[in-house]
Scaffold this active site. Structure first.
Site, PDB file in Angstrom:
ATOM      1  NE  ARG A 398      37.482  40.923  31.412  1.00 18.43           N
ATOM      2  CZ  ARG A 398      36.355  41.605  31.214  1.00 18.43           C
ATOM      3  NH1 ARG A 398      36.366  42.937  31.229  1.00 18.43           N
ATOM      4  NH2 ARG A 398      35.212  40.979  31.000  1.00 18.43           N
ATOM      5  CB  CYS A 399      41.622  47.530  29.446  1.00 19.43           C
ATOM      6  SG  CYS A 399      40.984  47.766  31.116  1.00 19.43           S
TER       7      CYS A 399
END
Length: 409
Positions: A398-399
């Site tokens: 996600r990052c």
């Protein structure tokens, strides 16, 4: 890819992903040393060759699932190629934001960047400029007094984590004031993309801009549906910015009418909300629990008649709060099932920081095997990627991604 009316379309965390922004790991990782890595928010030095291989697996999974990938360096290049004047403006602003103070060095850097191709210039801005690369460079008194020696312009290794500098919300974005000084230059790329890129300029409302007083980072911004956001108050995002974002969204008459502010401990291990909490299916979330992990939940709503924001503190459990505002029963899968040892290990290595590419379908680091097995036992499809090097920057799938377009659900 099917056409969308708006170049940004994000109204959920789990709608089928259609378009995403990434950054290929580059020479900026090679410029990390043991002496400076902590200052640049890395806990170890990644091996670039393997990091690139791991990232390519990530990109391949996205492509195989028909996700269109934009690379941030390519978008910036497409902006700058259109105008020499814009190139010069960008170079000057970049040098200014790098806090180069002497006219001599400023002029050397302008000449140096202007001598490169646009693609090489962008790569060099990200990877950093060392003293040996500038002909005729000599340290000024200011450099010597303030300890400047190795880098004239510092590298930006955190560009890898495209989630944080700006965040897609609805049909607009927040261009974020980053909490740490070493990451604040990253948002210059978003500024130029949304101001000058032919696809995005004049088509994307800016809910908050990069020069705000209080910090806000994309890892703390979660879009649950067309009316509901969850924003983390964390080590990197301040309460002031959450309230200011709420005001902007409400007064611009967007579809969002409720914001849940989740306050989490200010801790390196939990730097953003998405390191401990993400959505992976319609009614399924993943979360990390420990003795020091707690959520204080505040609800922000808007009264149009009085033009005031109403804020209240929720006393119910996170599961009950989410069930109430989503209008359905939800389940939470804990990192490693809440196991004290495996849970802490796998949260540290981004076990909760997964990227949903469709409802019930995620990309996760393979190393978090206990949590991944739990996901699958609960009906979640897991695409695993290797992460021995990518995980050294404390960021997961996600990052490393900023969704630009998702299908509405």
């Amino acid at each position: 890819m099917e056409e969308y009316l708006n170049p940004i379309n994000i109204f959920s965390e789990i709608g089928r992903l259609k378009k995403v922004l990434l950054h290929r790991p580059g020479e900026e990782l090679e410029n990390l040393t043991p002496f400076i890595m902590k200052n640049f928010l890395f806990d170890d030095i990644p091996y670039l060759e393997v990091a690139r291989q791991e990232h390519e697996v990530f990109a391949s999974i996205l492509k195989n699932n028909l996700v269109e990938i934009e690379y941030i360096e390519d978008l910036v290049s497409e902006v700058l190629v259109s105008s020499v004047a814009l190139q010069n403006k960008f170079i000057s602003q970049f040098i200014l934001e790098a806090e180069i103070k002497t006219d001599f060095t400023i002029n050397l850097l302008k000449d140096y960047f202007s001598s490169l191709t646009i693609d090489n210039m962008i790569s060099k801005m990200i990877s950093g400029v060392v003293t040996e690369e500038l002909k005729n460079y000599t340290s000024s008194l200011d450099d010597l007094v303030n300890g400047a020696n190795l880098f004239i312009i510092d590298p930006m290794p955190n560009v890898l984590f495209t989630r944080d500098p700006f965040a897609s919300i609805g049909n607009g974005v927040t261009i974020n004031k980053m909490f740490t000084k070493v990451r604040q230059r990253e948002t210059i790329f978003a500024e130029y993309i949304f101001k000058y890129h032919p696809v995005y300029k004049e088509n994307v409302p800016i809910w908050l801009n990069r020069w705000e007083e209080a910090s806000l980072e994309g890892g703390d911004e979660l879009v649950l549906n067309k009316g509901l956001l969850v924003i983390g108050i964390s080590e990197r995002t301040e309460a002031k910015s959450v309230e200011k974002l709420a005001i902007s969204l409400f007064k611009n008459k967007t579809s969002f009418d409720t914001i849940l502010a989740f306050q989490i401990p200010k801790n390196r291990s939990y730097m953003h909300l998405d390191t401990v909490f993400t959505q992976i299916d319609y009614s399924v979330f993943t979360s990390f629990t420990s003795d020091d992990m707690y959520f204080s939940i505040y609800v922000l709503t808007y009264n149009p008649s009085s033009s005031k924001i109403h804020i209240k503190k929720e006393k119910a459990r996170i599961k009950d709060v989410l069930s109430f505002y989503l209008g359905r029963k939800i389940d939470i899968i804990k990192c490693a099932g809440g196991d004290l040892i495996h849970g802490a290990r796998e949260q540290w290595n981004d076990g909760a920081n997964v990227l949903a590419i469709a409802p019930g379908e995620i990309i996760a680091y393979s190393r978090n095997h206990v949590t991944n097995k739990l996901f699958e036992e609960n009906g979640i499809k897991v695409h695993r990627i290797p992460s021995s090097e990518l995980s050294r920057g404390r960021g997961g799938p996600r990052c490393m991604s900023m969704p630009l377009i998702r299908e509405d659900i």
